[in-house]
Design an enzyme around this catalytic site. Structure first.
Site, PDB file in Angstrom:
ATOM      1  N   ARG A 104       0.813  -1.217   0.000  1.00  0.00           N
ATOM      2  CA  ARG A 104       0.000   0.000   0.000  1.00  0.00           C
ATOM      3  C   ARG A 104       0.846   1.266   0.000  1.00  0.00           C
ATOM      4  O   ARG A 104       0.345   2.353  -0.307  1.00  0.00           O
ATOM      5  CB  ARG A 104      -0.956  -0.001   1.194  1.00  0.00           C
ATOM      6  CG  ARG A 104      -2.137  -0.925   1.011  1.00  0.00           C
ATOM      7  CD  ARG A 104      -2.979  -1.041   2.269  1.00  0.00           C
ATOM      8  NE  ARG A 104      -2.314  -1.847   3.288  1.00  0.00           N
ATOM      9  CZ  ARG A 104      -2.870  -2.229   4.433  1.00  0.00           C
ATOM     10  NH1 ARG A 104      -4.119  -1.851   4.709  1.00  0.00           N
ATOM     11  NH2 ARG A 104      -2.221  -2.966   5.299  1.00  0.00           N
ATOM     12  N   ASP A 178     -14.033   1.430  -4.854  1.00  0.00           N
ATOM     13  CA  ASP A 178     -13.624   2.801  -5.155  1.00  0.00           C
ATOM     14  C   ASP A 178     -13.285   2.885  -6.639  1.00  0.00           C
ATOM     15  O   ASP A 178     -13.221   1.879  -7.343  1.00  0.00           O
ATOM     16  CB  ASP A 178     -12.426   3.243  -4.295  1.00  0.00           C
ATOM     17  CG  ASP A 178     -11.256   2.276  -4.392  1.00  0.00           C
ATOM     18  OD1 ASP A 178     -10.884   1.912  -5.518  1.00  0.00           O
ATOM     19  OD2 ASP A 178     -10.730   1.871  -3.343  1.00  0.00           O
ATOM     20  N   LYS A 202     -16.077   6.863  -1.976  1.00  0.00           N
ATOM     21  CA  LYS A 202     -15.666   6.947  -0.577  1.00  0.00           C
ATOM     22  C   LYS A 202     -14.656   8.067  -0.418  1.00  0.00           C
ATOM     23  O   LYS A 202     -14.053   8.543  -1.376  1.00  0.00           O
ATOM     24  CB  LYS A 202     -15.062   5.625  -0.108  1.00  0.00           C
ATOM     25  CG  LYS A 202     -13.718   5.276  -0.731  1.00  0.00           C
ATOM     26  CD  LYS A 202     -13.193   3.951  -0.213  1.00  0.00           C
ATOM     27  CE  LYS A 202     -11.827   3.641  -0.816  1.00  0.00           C
ATOM     28  NZ  LYS A 202     -11.302   2.336  -0.359  1.00  0.00           N
ATOM     29  N   THR A 235      -8.841  -4.045   8.131  1.00  0.00           N
ATOM     30  CA  THR A 235      -9.704  -3.983   9.317  1.00  0.00           C
ATOM     31  C   THR A 235     -11.173  -4.195   8.960  1.00  0.00           C
ATOM     32  O   THR A 235     -11.995  -4.378   9.854  1.00  0.00           O
ATOM     33  CB  THR A 235      -9.560  -2.632  10.031  1.00  0.00           C
ATOM     34  OG1 THR A 235      -9.951  -1.585   9.141  1.00  0.00           O
ATOM     35  CG2 THR A 235      -8.131  -2.408  10.490  1.00  0.00           C
TER      36      THR A 235
END
Length: 326
Positions: A104, A178, A202, A235
């Site tokens: 990421r 997204d 988002k 998460t």
């Protein structure tokens, strides 16, 4: 010798770190070989020791390591294993990192930030890696970070073939969480018979990690079965929020499909309570008992990785595994 498969003058060796032994054993079974006997342990201060119990001189070694939490520990072990193989005179070393560490952090969002995905590639190369195999990189540009061949495997065929059996292909919409993953969503749509696309808008605060707010859905989802796709679930907040947005927009039901089940707390609870009918992932990362829930389906990535190893070892075409579709 244990763990070695010969082909003429060449010999294939499969070595594994300690992070995900179950996946390594599955791959070895697919290849019909044993894993290279390895001694690995931690010293009292956390330093890692590795020794291979058989000679690897002149061999074509594939060294696999998963990277769950604590990711830094398993990355360091992987690097030490590569260095060990290099110093033991392995002829060629291929790193297999199904879930690429620090993927990421592939670019600078603001000033004075690292590009950690590039740093990881440099460390693998410095340790002695000649080649890299990974599955569903967070962004394709990571392939350019490693100074050598990179085989980017895709889990879409595995996931999509399963999902096809779970939905009505005449009433399914593929949903990207997204705009950044619309290209992947298009590949999904093609494999699901030309399904229409939608995406969830988002917002994200770059100062707050692991938090994004799903707001609205763009596309027709009312009364339709939605397949919500992503490369990883950490998460679970973003994907669970996207499920809620879809249900509020009138979706009939939602299936989540993702390659990498990072599942940092409280992901399991969020996914179980999200309202999704099913959550489909692969086993690129170990999923411990405390992270499992009734809606979870785990597909094995081992056959795909084993086939890629065979193609690389035999100087074949890894691209052929995907019918030429990258």
């Amino acid at each position: 010798m244990t763990g070695i498969k010969a082909q003429g003058e060449k010999r294939l060796v499969l070595a594994s770190g300690r992070a995900h032994p179950e996946l390594a054993k599955e791959i070895a079974k697919e290849l019909e070989i044993d894993l290279l006997p390895t001694s690995a342990y931690d010293f009292a201060n956390g330093e890692i020791y590795v020794r291979f119990e058989e000679s690897v001189r002149g061999t074509d070694v594939f060294v696999i390591q998963a990277h769950p939490a604590p990711i830094n520990e398993w990355l360091m072990e992987h690097l030490i294993m590569v260095d060990t193989l290099k110093r033991a005179s392995a002829k060629r070393i291929t790193v297999i990192a199904p879930f690429y560490p620090y993927a990421r952090q592939d670019k600078k969002h603001r000033g004075r930030e690292p590009i950690s995905a590039r740093l990881v590639a440099d460390m693998y190369k410095t340790a002695g890696a000649d080649r890299l195999i990974s599955v569903d990189l967070h962004t394709a540009q990571i392939q350019g970070f490693f100074d050598g061949p990179v085989d980017h495997l895709m889990a879409i065929p595995l996931l999509a073939d399963y999902v096809r059996t779970r939905v009505d292909l005449d009433n399914v919409t593929v949903v990207s969480p997204d705009t950044g993953r619309v290209r992947v969503a298009e590949q999904w749509a093609e494999r699901l018979g030309g399904a229409p696309l939608a995406f969830v808008h988002k917002s994200r605060d770059v100062n707050v990690p692991n938090q994004a707010v799903a707001k609205t859905v763009v596309g027709q989802v009312e009364g339709r079965e939605c397949v919500l796709i992503d490369d990883m679930i950490d998460t679970g907040g973003t994907i669970a929020g996207a499920v809620q947005v879809l249900m509020n927009a009138g979706a009939k039901d939602v299936i989540i499909a993702s390659t990498h089940a990072v599942f940092s707390d409280p992901a399991a609870r969020r996914l179980a309570e999200s309202g999704a009918r099913e959550v489909v992932v692969t086993n690129t990362l170990p999923i411990t008992a405390d992270k499992q829930f009734s809606q979870l389906t785990v597909l094995s990535i081992a056959p795909l990785i084993a086939r890629a190893i065979s193609e690389v070892f035999e100087d074949g075409s890894v691209t052929s595994l995907f019918d030429g579709k990258a």
